[in-house]
Enzyme design. Structure first.
Site, PDB file in Angstrom:
ATOM      1  N   GLY A   9       0.850  -1.051  -0.130  1.00 42.08           N
ATOM      2  CA  GLY A   9      -0.002   0.179  -0.115  1.00 42.08           C
ATOM      3  C   GLY A   9       0.809   1.294   0.003  1.00 42.08           C
ATOM      4  N   THR A  10       0.280   2.370   0.625  1.00 39.45           N
ATOM      5  CA  THR A  10       1.202   3.572   0.670  1.00 39.45           C
ATOM      6  C   THR A  10       2.571   3.288   1.255  1.00 39.45           C
ATOM      7  OG1 THR A  10      -1.067   4.597   1.034  1.00 39.45           O
ATOM      8  CG2 THR A  10       1.213   5.977   1.269  1.00 39.45           C
ATOM      9  N   ALA A  13       4.762   0.689  -0.721  1.00 40.82           N
ATOM     10  CA  ALA A  13       5.263   1.342  -2.209  1.00 40.82           C
ATOM     11  C   ALA A  13       6.338   2.214  -1.940  1.00 40.82           C
ATOM     12  CB  ALA A  13       4.173   2.228  -2.756  1.00 40.82           C
ATOM     13  N   ALA A  30      24.614   1.145   4.587  1.00 39.13           N
ATOM     14  CA  ALA A  30      24.251  -0.111   4.978  1.00 39.13           C
ATOM     15  C   ALA A  30      25.612  -1.012   4.720  1.00 39.13           C
ATOM     16  CB  ALA A  30      23.259  -0.820   4.096  1.00 39.13           C
ATOM     17  N   GLU A 182     -10.022   8.613   9.289  1.00 40.53           N
ATOM     18  CA  GLU A 182     -10.930   7.504   8.220  1.00 40.53           C
ATOM     19  C   GLU A 182     -12.122   7.929   8.395  1.00 40.53           C
ATOM     20  OE1 GLU A 182      -9.112   4.700   6.991  1.00 40.53           O
ATOM     21  OE2 GLU A 182      -7.031   5.339   7.760  1.00 40.53           O
ATOM     22  N   ASP A 193      -5.341   4.076  18.533  1.00 40.57           N
ATOM     23  CA  ASP A 193      -4.078   3.871  18.007  1.00 40.57           C
ATOM     24  C   ASP A 193      -2.939   4.601  18.840  1.00 40.57           C
ATOM     25  OD1 ASP A 193      -2.476   4.279  15.403  1.00 40.57           O
ATOM     26  OD2 ASP A 193      -2.459   6.437  16.306  1.00 40.57           O
ATOM     27  N   LYS A 197       0.719   2.417  20.625  1.00 38.35           N
ATOM     28  CA  LYS A 197       1.940   2.918  20.508  1.00 38.35           C
ATOM     29  C   LYS A 197       2.630   3.149  22.050  1.00 38.35           C
ATOM     30  CE  LYS A 197       0.845   5.416  16.057  1.00 38.35           C
ATOM     31  NZ  LYS A 197       0.489   6.799  15.837  1.00 38.35           N
ATOM     32  N   GLY A 294       2.386   8.909   7.315  1.00 39.27           N
ATOM     33  CA  GLY A 294       2.661   9.284   5.647  1.00 39.27           C
ATOM     34  C   GLY A 294       3.750   8.333   5.238  1.00 39.27           C
TER      35      GLY A 294
END
Lengths: 419, 419
Positions: A9-10, A13, A30, A182, A193, A197, A294
C-alpha cells in the site's frame, strides 16, 4: 540483502521506491546493496506505483531462501502474527510498522525472534526515531516519564479547534476530506491508535507487559468549545497525550486529552506532527519531533531498520558510512552562500541617504524585503532592513561600497536570516 | 565489562556515579555488568565526588588487559589523540565526548579504529541522542539540511537578551557568574564550540572532511539591542545556528547568529537547552531537543555508548532489555492516578450552587485552583474549574455525588491537566 515486502500500500510502495531512489546513500550506509526483491499483494490487478516485482503467493516468498528480510506492512493482528511467526521460523529477519500487532503480541514475538533481528521503529510516531532514542540513546537512565503526541489525526483536529475555533464535528469532517481521518475515525479519535504506541514505548522504558484493555483510554470526542476557551484563557494547549510514568513501583499508562501549559516544549507540537517528550533521571527532558505518518516518513523508519539489520554483527560505522561517501561533494565557498540578510546601518539623518543605500544594494542584485528607520539622536539614525535571498559575496561587496561611499557613520551589522 | 575513565572532572564523575547508581537497569539493558573500574587523574590529592579507584598512572590503565573500554574525558586535542591511538592499538573500545578532537582527527580515528568500537555521542548536544538519530535513525534519507542550536551558553544569553532586554555585556557577566560561560568565553560566544559539533554532524550526514578553519564561523558578540528589537518587531528569534546544507554537489557548513521565524519549531528552543532540526528528503523535518551540557546529561550519552559497545555483535535487544526487567513493576490501577483536573459543570444559575459543588469537592479532598463561571442562557451557567493534584477515584466519586445531588443540569466534562 534481499527484502520481501508483505503489503504494498502507501508505506510498502514508499519502502520499495526509496530503496530504489536513494540506493547510493543507502548502500554506502549499510555496507551492502539492499534490494526490494518482491512485493506480496492480495490483488495483482490493482495498479500500484512501484517498479518491483509483485506476487500474490505469500508462501513462496516466506519459503524463498534468497529473501533475507520480511517487511510486514499488511495491518491487522492475528494474520500478520502468523505470517511473522513463519518468517522467523524460516530464519528471516523481520521489520514491521504494525503497532496493533505489537500492542498484543510483542513479548511472544520477542521470545520467538530470539537472536533473529526483529525491528519496528515505524510502529511508533512514524518517521521519528523514537524507539532508537529510547532503546539505544537513553539507556543509562531510569525513565521517569514519557509524554507523547502520537496521533496526527487528533493533533490536527485539536490544533484547528484551539487556533481557529472550529468545532469538533466540522473539523472531523474536514480531516476526513483531507485524508487525515478515516471514514470510521474511532481508532484515531478514540485514542486506541495512540494507546498501541504507548504500550510499545512502555515496554522499552519499563519492561511492563500489559494489553490495551488494561489501561485508561479516552478519546477527544467530547472536547467542546467551552473547554477550548478555558484552555486559551489559562494558557493551556489541549493535546491527546499518551503518558507513561513511574511512581514508586507502579507504572501509569494512560491515553486521554490533556491540558498542557503553553510554556512546555511538547505543547508546541501542532497540526499533524508528532512529538514525544522523555524524562530520564540523568539526562532530564529530551524531546523528539517529526512526521508521525505518511508513506515516505514511515518508510524512512522501516528502511532504517533494514539498514540496521544489514549492519548487525558490526554495529553502525563510526562516521555513518560503511563505504566512502561524499567524495564528489565539496565544501561550498563562503562567498557563494545564498540566504536572506538583515542589515543595521548607522546613517546621517538626512535626505538621500536611503536612496543611496537602496541604489548600491540594487546594483548588487540585493532587494529589500522589510525596512524600518529609527532616529538615534539629533543627527543620526539606524536603518534596519531585511533582504530577499542574496549571495554572500554581493552582500559583503555592497556593504564595502556603502562604507567607502561614506553613506554610513559606523560599522554596519549583518545577521543572516534562515527561514 | 570494565571501563577506565581518563579524566574525572564533572562528566567523568557522573559517568562513574551513574554506572553505580543505575547499575540494575544498565545491566538489564546491556546484558552484562559494566564496571567503572578505574579513573585516571593528574592530581590524586584533589577531592572528587566519586567512589571508584583513582590513579595517576595512565600507561598502566592503557596497558591493563582487564580494561575493555577507555572513556576519554580529559579535553584537549593532541594529547587525547595520542592516548586514544594507544588504547585502540591495545584493542580497547573507546568512548569520547571530545568534540575538538573529532573536529580535527575524526577521519584518522575512523581509520585507526577499524572494527574496534569508537563512539562519541556526547560530543554533540550533550544528552540528546542526535548522533544516534542521524547515524542510525535517518539512514534512508539524503539529508537536505541540519540546523542546530548546540551551544547552551550562547542560547542562554540570546534568550535573555530577547526575552528580558538585557544587553550583551550584562548577560555575559551573569552567565559567567552562573557557570554557564567561562572566564574567557571566546570558545563559546565566538561559535568555535558549535563549529566543532557541526563538523561531526556534517561528516555523518555527508561524509565531508573539513576542518574548523575551512568554514564560516561568526560569534554572537556583536548582537545589539537594536537587532533584538528588529527581531521582535518582525517575529524572529535570534539563535547561534549551526547549518549544514546540501545544494547540488556542494555542502554549506556555517556557524553564525541567525534570525529564525518564530513559527519554526527550532526557534522555540530557549535558554541553555539545545535543539537540532534535521530535514531528510523522505522523512521531512525531525527535531531533537534536550540538555546540551551538564555532567549527568553528558554522562547519559557516554554510558549509552558503553552499553552499545556491550551489545556489539548482537544489536539492541528487541524490547530494550537483555535480561528481564520490570517484573517488580506493576500497572497502577486507573483509580489511583493522581493529577490535576479541569471540570466543566453545567448548572442552574442560582445562589448556592457553587457552594454545594465546592463542598462536595472539598469532602473528597479536591481543592480548586482556578475557576470561572459563564452564563449559558437565562437559567443556566457553566462552571469551569481546575483542581490541585487529586486522585482519580476521588474525582470520579465527587462527580457522581454532584450528579446525584441534582446540582448539575447536564453531563460534567473532565479533562486531566499535565504540568
Amino acid at each position: 540483502m534481499k527484502v520481501g515486502i508483505i503489503g504494498v500500500g502507501t508505506v510498502g510502495a514508499s519502502v520499495a521506491n526509496i530503496l530504489r531512489d536513494n540506493k547510493d546513500i543507502i548502500t554506502a550506509r549499510a555496507g551492502c546493496e539492499i534490494e526490494p526483491a518482491i512485493g506480496v499483494v492480495n490483488n495483482l490487478n490493482k495498479k500500484r506505483d512501484v517498479t518491483i516485482e509483485l506476487t500474490d503467493d505469500l508462501e513462496k516468498v516466506l519459503n524463498d531462501d534468497s529473501i533475507d528480510v520480511i517487511v510486514e506492512l499488511m495491518g491487522g493482528i492475528e494474520r500478520p502474527y502468523e505470517i511473522i511467526k513463519k518468517a522467523l521460523a524460516n530464519g528471516k529477519a523481520v521489520v514491521t510498522a504494525n503497532k496493533a500487532l505489537l500492542a498484543y503480541h510483542r513479548y511472544e514475538l520477542q521470545d520467538l525472534a530470539g537472536d533473529t533481528p526483529f525491528e519496528y521503529e515505524a510502529s511508533v510516531a512514524g518517521g521519528i526515531p523514537i524507539i532508537n532514542a529510547l532503546r539505544d540513546g537513553l539507556t543509562a537512565n531510569n525513565i521517569l516519564s514519557i509524554r507523547g503526541i502520537m496521533n496526527g489525526t487528533c493533533n490536527y483536529m485539536l490544533t484547528k479547534m484551539i487556533n481557529e475555533g472550529i468545532d469538533y464535528d466540522t473539523i472531523l469532517k474536514e480531516a476526513q476530506e483531507l485524508g487525515y481521518a478515516e471514514a470510521d475515525p474511532t481508532f484515531d479519535v478514540g485514542g486506541f491508535d495512540a494507546a498501541h504506541k504507548l504500550l510499545i514505548l512502555g515496554s522499552i522504558a519499563y519492561g511492563i507487559d500489559v494489553k490495551p484493555e488494561d489501561i485508561l483510554i479516552e478519546g477527544i470526542q467530547n472536547i467542546s468549545s467551552e473547554d477550548i476557551d478555558f484552555a486559551k484563557e489559562f494558557n493551556y494547549s489541549i493535546k491527546l497525550l499518551t503518558i507513561a510514568k513511574k511512581v514508586d513501583n507502579e507504572i501509569e499508562l494512560r491515553v486521554h486529552p490533556s491540558l498542557i501549559p503553553n510554556h512546555e516544549m511538547i505543547s508546541k507540537v501542532d497540526g499533524v506532527m508528532n512529538g514525544v517528550s522523555v524524562i530520564g533521571d540523568k539526562v532530564g527532558e529530551t524531546m523528539y519531533y517529526g512526521a508521525g505518518a505518511g508513506g515516505d516518513a514511515t518508510a524512512s523508519a522501516v528502511i532504517a531498520n533494514i539498514i540496521d539489520i544489514a549492519r548487525r554483527g558490526k554495529g553502525a560505522p563510526m562516521l555513518g558510512f560503511e563505504t566512502p561517501h561524499g567524495k564528489n561533494l565539496k565544501l561550498m565557498p563562503k562567498e557563494n552562500i545564498r540566504t536572506k540578510y538583515y542589515l543595521r546601518l548607522r546613517v546621517e539623518d538626512k535626505a538621500g541617504v536611503l536612496a543611496k543605500i537602496a541604489t548600491i544594494l540594487g546594483s548588487k542584485n540585493i532587494s529589500i524585503e522589510k525596512m524600518i528607520q529609527k532616529p538615534l539622536n539629533r543627527t543620526c539614525a539606524h536603518i534596519l532592513l531585511s533582504t530577499h535571498t542574496s549571495t554572500e559575496k554581493d552582500v559583503i561587496e555592497a556593504l564595502k561600497t556603502i562604507e567607502e561611499a561614506g553613506v554610513v557613520t559606523g560599522k554596519t551589522a549583518m545577521i543572516r536570516i534562515e527561514d
